[in-house]
Motif scaffolding. Sequence first.
Motif, PDB file in Angstrom:
ATOM      1  N   LEU A   4       0.835  -1.208   0.000  1.00 61.10           N
ATOM      2  CA  LEU A   4       0.000   0.000   0.000  1.00 61.10           C
ATOM      3  C   LEU A   4       0.869   1.256   0.000  1.00 61.10           C
ATOM      4  N   ASN A 139      -6.193   3.210  -7.566  1.00 59.86           N
ATOM      5  CA  ASN A 139      -7.332   2.634  -6.851  1.00 59.86           C
ATOM      6  C   ASN A 139      -7.569   1.195  -7.301  1.00 59.86           C
ATOM      7  N   ILE A 142      -5.107  -0.989  -5.559  1.00 63.03           N
ATOM      8  CA  ILE A 142      -5.503  -1.215  -4.160  1.00 63.03           C
ATOM      9  C   ILE A 142      -6.571  -2.307  -4.092  1.00 63.03           C
ATOM     10  N   SER A 152      -8.670  -1.046   2.517  1.00 61.26           N
ATOM     11  CA  SER A 152      -8.812  -0.673   1.113  1.00 61.26           C
ATOM     12  C   SER A 152      -9.457   0.713   0.990  1.00 61.26           C
ATOM     13  N   GLY A 155      -7.054   3.353   2.035  1.00 55.93           N
ATOM     14  CA  GLY A 155      -6.069   3.553   0.968  1.00 55.93           C
ATOM     15  C   GLY A 155      -6.623   4.411  -0.155  1.00 55.93           C
ATOM     16  N   GLU A 156      -7.844   4.132  -0.579  1.00 52.56           N
ATOM     17  CA  GLU A 156      -8.483   4.925  -1.637  1.00 52.56           C
ATOM     18  C   GLU A 156      -8.685   6.365  -1.186  1.00 52.56           C
TER      19      GLU A 156
END
Length: 184
Positions: A4, A139, A142, A152, A155-156
């Motif tokens: 990530l 994205n 991810i 997730s 992360g986005e």
Amino acid sequence: MDELNNIFSYCKKDMETILEKLKKEIHRVRLGSKSVSSFLGKIKIKCYGTFFPLIEVANISIIDNMNISIHPWDRSIISDIDKAIINSNLGFIPTNKGDSIHIHLPIMTEENRKNMIKKIKLQTEHAKILVRRIRNKNNQHIKKLKISEDVSKTGESRIQKITNEYIKKIENFFLHKEEEILRI
């Protein structure tokens, strides 16, 4: 988590590359002899069987805000310099005076300035589109990772923050350049 962090780092790097390319393109926009002389110095001249930057084969002198004089150290390459300047498409025609080249920059009218701003605006919008494509691509990366949905989404969210940061930098650069063009 390392995967990530790598995605974030590549995302930032790619977006920074787009911002730098935009700055380089927009800095080419001519406003006066000082900005033009820096580009003239980088023009590649084919002489002596290879290519040299103009700054290495000639002296570039700024006479005033609208005039530049180029004095090659070897008069035999003056036609090569003349040809290279014409082929660079900087928006002016050099005058070969035999031992030097004179460039007179046309006066920027209000209409020219507005057209220049439109052109820059298009480049800016294109850069924003590229930044958004990078966001979408990252994205997708991810989503392909084997991580929890919460991680997730986080992360986005971070990718979106990076995207917003670079969109803002692009907009600020455009506004600064627009102000500079209208001020001169």
